[in-house]
Scaffold this motif. Structure first.
Motif, PDB file in Angstrom:
ATOM      1  N   ALA A 233      -4.027  -6.294   9.996  1.00 35.16           N
ATOM      2  CA  ALA A 233      -2.678  -6.368   9.426  1.00 35.16           C
ATOM      3  C   ALA A 233      -2.634  -7.125   8.101  1.00 35.16           C
ATOM      4  O   ALA A 233      -1.941  -6.702   7.172  1.00 35.16           O
ATOM      5  CB  ALA A 233      -1.733  -7.021  10.432  1.00 35.16           C
ATOM      6  N   ALA A 234      -3.394  -8.220   7.993  1.00 36.22           N
ATOM      7  CA  ALA A 234      -3.313  -9.021   6.770  1.00 36.22           C
ATOM      8  C   ALA A 234      -3.677  -8.162   5.566  1.00 36.22           C
ATOM      9  O   ALA A 234      -4.710  -7.508   5.555  1.00 36.22           O
ATOM     10  CB  ALA A 234      -4.236 -10.225   6.863  1.00 36.22           C
ATOM     11  N   GLY A 235      -2.821  -8.158   4.579  1.00 33.74           N
ATOM     12  CA  GLY A 235      -3.067  -7.376   3.367  1.00 33.74           C
ATOM     13  C   GLY A 235      -2.396  -6.016   3.398  1.00 33.74           C
ATOM     14  O   GLY A 235      -2.122  -5.442   2.343  1.00 33.74           O
ATOM     15  N   SER A 236      -2.141  -5.497   4.583  1.00 36.97           N
ATOM     16  CA  SER A 236      -1.484  -4.191   4.672  1.00 36.97           C
ATOM     17  C   SER A 236      -0.099  -4.274   5.334  1.00 36.97           C
ATOM     18  O   SER A 236       0.733  -3.398   5.117  1.00 36.97           O
ATOM     19  CB  SER A 236      -2.362  -3.183   5.426  1.00 36.97           C
ATOM     20  N   GLU A 237       0.139  -5.301   6.108  1.00 34.54           N
ATOM     21  CA  GLU A 237       1.462  -5.523   6.720  1.00 34.54           C
ATOM     22  C   GLU A 237       1.956  -6.900   6.265  1.00 34.54           C
ATOM     23  O   GLU A 237       1.179  -7.842   6.183  1.00 34.54           O
ATOM     24  CB  GLU A 237       1.375  -5.542   8.261  1.00 34.54           C
TER      25      GLU A 237
ATOM     26  N   ASN B 184       1.146   0.525   9.386  1.00 37.88           N
ATOM     27  CA  ASN B 184       1.230   1.120   8.056  1.00 37.88           C
ATOM     28  C   ASN B 184      -0.130   1.257   7.372  1.00 37.88           C
ATOM     29  O   ASN B 184      -0.244   1.895   6.344  1.00 37.88           O
ATOM     30  CB  ASN B 184       2.176   0.301   7.183  1.00 37.88           C
ATOM     31  N   GLY B 185      -1.147   0.666   7.951  1.00 36.05           N
ATOM     32  CA  GLY B 185      -2.488   0.726   7.347  1.00 36.05           C
ATOM     33  C   GLY B 185      -3.420   1.700   8.047  1.00 36.05           C
ATOM     34  O   GLY B 185      -4.569   1.858   7.650  1.00 36.05           O
ATOM     35  N   MET B 186      -2.936   2.324   9.103  1.00 34.43           N
ATOM     36  CA  MET B 186      -3.772   3.283   9.840  1.00 34.43           C
ATOM     37  C   MET B 186      -2.861   4.219  10.632  1.00 34.43           C
ATOM     38  O   MET B 186      -1.681   3.916  10.842  1.00 34.43           O
ATOM     39  CB  MET B 186      -4.699   2.556  10.802  1.00 34.43           C
ATOM     40  N   THR B 187      -3.433   5.310  11.068  1.00 36.05           N
ATOM     41  CA  THR B 187      -2.691   6.242  11.909  1.00 36.05           C
ATOM     42  C   THR B 187      -3.566   6.656  13.083  1.00 36.05           C
ATOM     43  O   THR B 187      -4.732   7.019  12.886  1.00 36.05           O
ATOM     44  CB  THR B 187      -2.284   7.493  11.088  1.00 36.05           C
ATOM     45  N   ALA B 188      -3.005   6.535  14.286  1.00 32.94           N
ATOM     46  CA  ALA B 188      -3.677   7.040  15.482  1.00 32.94           C
ATOM     47  C   ALA B 188      -3.015   8.366  15.813  1.00 32.94           C
ATOM     48  O   ALA B 188      -1.907   8.395  16.348  1.00 32.94           O
ATOM     49  CB  ALA B 188      -3.542   6.049  16.627  1.00 32.94           C
ATOM     50  N   ALA B 189      -3.697   9.459  15.451  1.00 31.72           N
ATOM     51  CA  ALA B 189      -3.089  10.799  15.540  1.00 31.72           C
ATOM     52  C   ALA B 189      -3.661  11.568  16.726  1.00 31.72           C
ATOM     53  O   ALA B 189      -4.879  11.639  16.885  1.00 31.72           O
ATOM     54  CB  ALA B 189      -3.345  11.561  14.241  1.00 31.72           C
ATOM     55  N   ARG B 190      -2.792  12.109  17.507  1.00 32.87           N
ATOM     56  CA  ARG B 190      -3.225  12.974  18.619  1.00 32.87           C
ATOM     57  C   ARG B 190      -3.617  14.341  18.067  1.00 32.87           C
ATOM     58  O   ARG B 190      -2.949  14.879  17.173  1.00 32.87           O
ATOM     59  CB  ARG B 190      -2.100  13.135  19.634  1.00 32.87           C
ATOM     60  N   TYR B 191      -4.703  14.892  18.629  1.00 32.65           N
ATOM     61  CA  TYR B 191      -5.140  16.220  18.187  1.00 32.65           C
ATOM     62  C   TYR B 191      -4.065  17.245  18.513  1.00 32.65           C
ATOM     63  O   TYR B 191      -3.415  17.161  19.575  1.00 32.65           O
ATOM     64  CB  TYR B 191      -6.445  16.624  18.891  1.00 32.65           C
TER      65      TYR B 191
ATOM     66  N   HIS C 107      -5.775   3.840   6.244  1.00 33.47           N
ATOM     67  CA  HIS C 107      -5.263   4.007   4.873  1.00 33.47           C
ATOM     68  C   HIS C 107      -4.763   2.648   4.395  1.00 33.47           C
ATOM     69  O   HIS C 107      -3.587   2.412   4.201  1.00 33.47           O
ATOM     70  CB  HIS C 107      -4.195   5.103   4.773  1.00 33.47           C
ATOM     71  N   MET C 108      -5.767   1.779   4.255  1.00 34.03           N
ATOM     72  CA  MET C 108      -5.527   0.394   3.838  1.00 34.03           C
ATOM     73  C   MET C 108      -6.217   0.156   2.505  1.00 34.03           C
ATOM     74  O   MET C 108      -7.142   0.875   2.133  1.00 34.03           O
ATOM     75  CB  MET C 108      -6.191  -0.565   4.839  1.00 34.03           C
ATOM     76  N   GLY C 109      -5.805  -0.936   1.855  1.00 34.41           N
ATOM     77  CA  GLY C 109      -6.526  -1.425   0.676  1.00 34.41           C
ATOM     78  C   GLY C 109      -6.589  -0.385  -0.421  1.00 34.41           C
ATOM     79  O   GLY C 109      -5.612   0.325  -0.673  1.00 34.41           O
ATOM     80  N   VAL C 110      -7.746  -0.264  -1.073  1.00 31.91           N
ATOM     81  CA  VAL C 110      -7.850   0.620  -2.238  1.00 31.91           C
ATOM     82  C   VAL C 110      -7.492   2.061  -1.896  1.00 31.91           C
ATOM     83  O   VAL C 110      -6.948   2.782  -2.734  1.00 31.91           O
ATOM     84  CB  VAL C 110      -9.255   0.577  -2.889  1.00 31.91           C
ATOM     85  N   THR C 111      -7.769   2.478  -0.676  1.00 32.56           N
ATOM     86  CA  THR C 111      -7.456   3.862  -0.288  1.00 32.56           C
ATOM     87  C   THR C 111      -5.957   4.124  -0.388  1.00 32.56           C
ATOM     88  O   THR C 111      -5.543   5.217  -0.775  1.00 32.56           O
ATOM     89  CB  THR C 111      -7.993   4.142   1.134  1.00 32.56           C
ATOM     90  N   ALA C 112      -5.153   3.116  -0.085  1.00 33.46           N
ATOM     91  CA  ALA C 112      -3.697   3.275  -0.182  1.00 33.46           C
ATOM     92  C   ALA C 112      -3.184   2.916  -1.567  1.00 33.46           C
ATOM     93  O   ALA C 112      -2.313   3.599  -2.119  1.00 33.46           O
ATOM     94  CB  ALA C 112      -3.007   2.398   0.863  1.00 33.46           C
TER      95      ALA C 112
END
Lengths: 391, 391
Positions: A180-184, A315-322, A359-364
């Motif tokens: 979370a730190a840095g992204s939330e 907000n820094g990642m997504t857990a997506a169901r197939y 999708h954290m840090g430079v990627t975002a």
């Protein structure tokens, strides 16, 4: 000779798991700094800067005491258990997935009498349940996983903290904010937090190898007043506090050798967050915007989500169901062949049913990289190919 | 793009303290590797290789189980205390300086009933004293600091181990080899050691940030039979053993995120030791030869030594007493101004009376660097200048 400007990391697969994340070239270059004495005038201000910047990033300038120790994020759990919990004391663990289970295991190892409030998969612990338990138990400590990377669930930390303070003012609140730190946004002082546990390799965008912890004055007072001895050495804040105070005051002091290169890299990473565009507040908004975009696009492709509610989604990642009919084999391997590394499921009840994208840090934040669109384009393509094969 | 061949670290002061030491360019370049998933097929063999190579370097291929955990060398003491000592059990600590004091503190934190056998400054614990104490106490564990960097004293580990085995066959033997692995010969299997604690930043020539531990089958059996719970989590070998076994078998398994870049760098460093010239046995002889040369030359300059006996002096470092009339201010600052960083005294009884020079790893082995002669030439010059001033 290489220089910070000319250094470019080797070509590699795009790493978009929920941490470690992609690291900017300048930060990696700092991780290749020449050896320097850990007690030298050259290194002391680097260490001190990291502590000062951690306070800023966590909005902890009023009540926060940072600790930076060689280790992994997990070591922050041990620090919490070893320093703040005496054997037999009540602790309440809010459990939103795998990392809640593990935090509870860790606290039990230090003798805590743990009550786990376990949310259903993808859900969050209910406010009434939390308040009733805290009122009844008056626990020494409540722990909250800010983002449980096994489910992508985001805890409403500010709200939980408010409820806990009201129900039991003496109870300490520890946040596992590794992902979370840095992204939330984390408002240490304003939310009245007592421990924030984090690590460099997620939202802070730096290689792994440090346990970063922010402790409140209240937490340190509780440590000072504890009756049972601290049954740990490396994790003992009593051992480390004089070291952190010394480095922040510009003096060297030895307890254990810090990872000098990684601390140097962390300084570059934290400076980028605090001094480069975007500003810190904007950074959190960017993570939200990117997260919504990723989730909307994945939804269009037929994916569902592990978190039951967008409001409680990281907000820094997504857990997506197939999507229906699609399995892990259709996605993980094919993406890796396209040089994109996402993660499979981690929660044991549903591990085969979802994948996780960071999708954290430079990627975002660094739009010029084009990471997000690259991920989405390739996920769409591998899904289309899998569907075509099965049609 | 930078490459392993073209990468050159930034110009810097020559670091010749007793660790961290100078790191070769290729190893630093590996520390700037792009992010990789800690559970990816790309990373698993890197981790596994490090474990296999640690076994070779410590001659531990028959009985050794390696552990590689993010942390500092100090964390190895905690692993020893947390896993092998139950509250109230007897432990004998052989104390040759600062690090003996600290190891005893650590074990006491885990409830050990510690007896310290303390040598006079610069001396070693006598064999009769050791045997009598071990016979009387039948301790669970004896700890030996292989090289105490505060005094430069080298323990006769093989001899001590032989005596301990004879006096109390069940007693475990733990060696703090943080400043010995890679520069002093350690025969884990042959000497019947149970724990070797080390770290990457000294004789192994890699940046700091890992706790490297070799445990014997006997030590793991003792852990399996212990009655009291292990009151630690991050330090618990029960948590880490399945991880180490998995990585060595080519499988990923998660407990805590390893420092992927540093593990990658360690692999390069260990490969250099095992595969490049000189061979491992020769490497130890080179350290001895360089050590004798440095000590002979310093003696010619009027220096004395903290160790009372050359035979019990470390081969990777020298703790040299200032010549008569010379003080720390005449040596440490002037050498730093000449871009050579040595360390001051650390042993509290004599801290102002001596300085410490490291001659481990590339500084000893890679003659083309010319480090040793550069150090000696400059020490001589600063001593001459100081004497001229005072004359």
């Amino acid at each position: 000779m290489s220089s910070a400007q000319s250094f470019k990391q080797a070509p590699h697969k795009l790493l978009v798991i929920p941490g470690p994340i992609e690291v900017a070239d300048q930060i990696l270059y700092a991780n290749a700094s020449p050896s320097v004495s850990h007690v030298s005038p050259a290194f002391v201000p680097i260490f001190g800067d990291c502590l000062r910047m951690l306070r800023k990033i966590l909005y902890a300038e009023k009540t926060g005491q940072p600790f930076m120790i060689a280790g992994s994020g997990t070591l922050g759990w041990d620090q919490t258990g070893a320093n703040l919990v005496e054997p037999g004391e009540n602790v309440v663990v809010l459990n939103h997935g795998y990392f809640g289970d593990s935090f509870a295991d860790c606290l039990q190892a230090y003798g805590a009498n743990v009550t786990v409030l376990k949310a259903p998969v993808g859900g969050i612990v209910g406010e009434d349940d939390l308040v009733a338990t805290v009122k009844e138990q008056k626990p020494k400590l409540v722990t909250i996983t800010h983002v449980d990377t096994s489910t992508g669930v985001l805890s409403p930390v500010a709200r939980y903290a408010e409820l806990i303070h009201k129900a039991s003012p003496d109870t300490l609140i520890a946040i596992d904010a590794v992902c979370a730190a840095g992204s939330e946004e984390i408002r240490f002082d304003d939310w009245g937090l007592d421990v924030v546990i984090t690590a460099p390799q997620k939202g802070l965008g730096v290689p792994p190898g440090l346990s970063l912890v922010m402790a409140s004055k209240k937490a340190l007072d509780v440590l000072n007043r504890r009756k049972a001895p601290v049954t740990a050495y490396y994790c003992s804040w009593r051992r480390w506090l004089p070291i952190m105070e010394a480095y922040e005051a510009g003096q060297a002091k030895y307890f254990a050798t810090p990872p000098v290169q990684l601390v140097t890299a962390l300084r570059v990473g934290l400076k980028q967050i605090l001094e480069d565009a975007p500003k810190l507040e904007e950074r959190f908004q960017i993570h939200k915007d990117v997260s919504n975009y990723v989730k909307d696009e994945l939804e269009k492709m037929g994916c569902g989500f592990v978190p039951l509610d967008r409001a409680n989604s990281a907000n820094g990642m997504t857990a997506a169901r197939y999507p229906k009919g699609i399995t892990a084999a259709d996605v993980l391997g094919p993406l890796a062949e396209r040089d994109i590394v996402v993660a499979g499921g981690l929660h044991k009840d549903i591990a085969s049913e979802y994948f996780r994208v960071g999708h954290m840090g430079v990627t975002a934040v660094d739009k010029s990289r084009g990471d997000v669109d690259k991920i989405l384009k390739n996920v769409k393509e591998v899904l289309d190919i899998a569907r075509a094969k099965k049609a």
